[in-house]
Design a protein around this motif. Structure first.
Motif, PDB file in Angstrom:
ATOM      1  N   THR A   4       0.826  -1.220   0.000  1.00  0.00           N
ATOM      2  CA  THR A   4       0.000   0.000   0.000  1.00  0.00           C
ATOM      3  C   THR A   4       0.853   1.259   0.000  1.00  0.00           C
ATOM      4  N   ALA A   5       2.148   1.129   0.319  1.00  0.00           N
ATOM      5  CA  ALA A   5       3.030   2.293   0.377  1.00  0.00           C
ATOM      6  C   ALA A   5       4.078   2.277  -0.738  1.00  0.00           C
ATOM      7  N   THR A   6       3.840   1.482  -1.799  1.00  0.00           N
ATOM      8  CA  THR A   6       4.756   1.466  -2.946  1.00  0.00           C
ATOM      9  C   THR A   6       4.749   2.825  -3.622  1.00  0.00           C
ATOM     10  N   LEU A   7       5.944   3.328  -3.935  1.00  0.00           N
ATOM     11  CA  LEU A   7       6.101   4.623  -4.590  1.00  0.00           C
ATOM     12  C   LEU A   7       6.720   4.421  -5.968  1.00  0.00           C
ATOM     13  N   LEU A   8       6.362   5.283  -6.907  1.00  0.00           N
ATOM     14  CA  LEU A   8       6.922   5.259  -8.251  1.00  0.00           C
ATOM     15  C   LEU A   8       7.659   6.558  -8.499  1.00  0.00           C
ATOM     16  N   VAL A   9       8.886   6.450  -8.988  1.00  0.00           N
ATOM     17  CA  VAL A   9       9.720   7.631  -9.245  1.00  0.00           C
ATOM     18  C   VAL A   9       9.874   7.744 -10.768  1.00  0.00           C
ATOM     19  N   PRO A  10       9.193   8.724 -11.406  1.00  0.00           N
ATOM     20  CA  PRO A  10       9.169   8.791 -12.866  1.00  0.00           C
ATOM     21  C   PRO A  10      10.421   9.422 -13.477  1.00  0.00           C
ATOM     22  N   GLY A  11      10.551   9.212 -14.792  1.00  0.00           N
ATOM     23  CA  GLY A  11      11.619   9.850 -15.549  1.00  0.00           C
ATOM     24  C   GLY A  11      12.960   9.185 -15.413  1.00  0.00           C
ATOM     25  N   ARG A  12      13.004   7.941 -14.931  1.00  0.00           N
ATOM     26  CA  ARG A  12      14.274   7.250 -14.752  1.00  0.00           C
ATOM     27  C   ARG A  12      14.540   6.379 -15.978  1.00  0.00           C
ATOM     28  N   GLU A  13      15.764   6.437 -16.467  1.00  0.00           N
ATOM     29  CA  GLU A  13      16.095   5.744 -17.720  1.00  0.00           C
ATOM     30  C   GLU A  13      16.796   4.411 -17.481  1.00  0.00           C
ATOM     31  N   ALA A  71      14.318  13.588 -12.024  1.00  0.00           N
ATOM     32  CA  ALA A  71      14.363  13.634 -13.486  1.00  0.00           C
ATOM     33  C   ALA A  71      13.172  14.399 -14.040  1.00  0.00           C
ATOM     34  N   VAL A  72      12.236  14.759 -13.168  1.00  0.00           N
ATOM     35  CA  VAL A  72      11.092  15.588 -13.539  1.00  0.00           C
ATOM     36  C   VAL A  72      11.086  16.799 -12.618  1.00  0.00           C
ATOM     37  N   ASP A  73      10.323  17.811 -12.942  1.00  0.00           N
ATOM     38  CA  ASP A  73      10.280  19.043 -12.142  1.00  0.00           C
ATOM     39  C   ASP A  73       9.730  18.732 -10.745  1.00  0.00           C
ATOM     40  N   PRO A  74      10.561  18.874  -9.684  1.00  0.00           N
ATOM     41  CA  PRO A  74      10.093  18.533  -8.339  1.00  0.00           C
ATOM     42  C   PRO A  74       9.063  19.506  -7.778  1.00  0.00           C
ATOM     43  N   THR A  75       8.869  20.649  -8.437  1.00  0.00           N
ATOM     44  CA  THR A  75       7.891  21.618  -7.934  1.00  0.00           C
ATOM     45  C   THR A  75       6.493  21.351  -8.470  1.00  0.00           C
TER      46      THR A  75
END
Length: 198
Positions: free
Chosen positions: A86-95, A154-158
């Motif tokens: 339930t707490a799995t996170l996805l970090v986008p923009g990684r190659e 890898a993406v805009d953190p804001t």
């Protein structure tokens, strides 16, 4: 003939020049120290990644609620526990191999309720079946790494992202998102090498 150099305007310019030179020397010295520290971290990480580096239980390398010291970066570690899907996170923009995708990070909860973020892998799509962790108790082996900073994004953190995505796996994000007391969360991640059951 050069008396104008002693006027208040020129004296201020002299003081500013001396201050600029002193500032440059201080910043240059700081930069050299930072470079030497980075080289030291890289040497330690390379030694820890060596094939003959001893594997240690995660508790012996980094206690819960504490930061990762430089000598422990990339150390091979083992851990056991249950993943919290339930707490799995996805970090986008990684190659990976020139393709953009997502890192999959799932917390591993040990028997004594200590939470360790585990970078389980990379997926090309957030709906990939690999996002789901195995159920039940697992024994994992990996290398311990520091959590990221906003500069690693890898993406805009804001810009806001859809849950369960986050721009970078920072300690602030982990403490904010994970539903566990901060004192129980390790301020480091395990980059997974293998797990049993696979």
């Amino acid at each position: 003939m050069l008396r104008f150099l002693l006027t208040p305007r020129w004296l201020a310019l002299h003081v500013a020049t001396v201050a600029a030179i002193a500032g440059t020397l201080v910043l240059g010295s700081w930069q050299m120290r930072a470079y030497a520290e980075q080289e030291q971290r890289e040497r330690v990480a390379a030694a820890n990644l060596a094939a003959d580096a001893p594997t240690s239980p995660i508790d012996a390398v980094i206690p819960p609620g504490q930061g990762l010291d430089v000598d422990s970066v990339s150390r091979p570690v083992t851990a056991t526990g249950r993943y919290d899907p339930t707490a799995t996170l996805l970090v986008p923009g990684r190659e990976l191999d020139g393709r953009a995708g997502w890192y999959v990070v799932t917390p591993l909860i040990s028997a004594d309720q200590v939470v360790t973020p585990v970078l389980r892998g990379w997926v090309p799509d957030p709906d990939d079946p690999g996002v789901s962790p195995p159920s039940g108790e697992v024994a994992i082996r990996g290398s311990v790494q520091a959590l990221e900073t906003d500069a690693d994004a890898a993406v805009d953190p804001t810009k806001p992202l859809a849950a369960p995505e986050l721009a970078a796996l920072t300690s602030v994000a982990v403490f904010r998102i994970y539903p566990y007391p901060p004192a129980d969360i390790r301020q480091a991640q395990i980059v997974l090498i293998d797990e049993q059951p696979a």
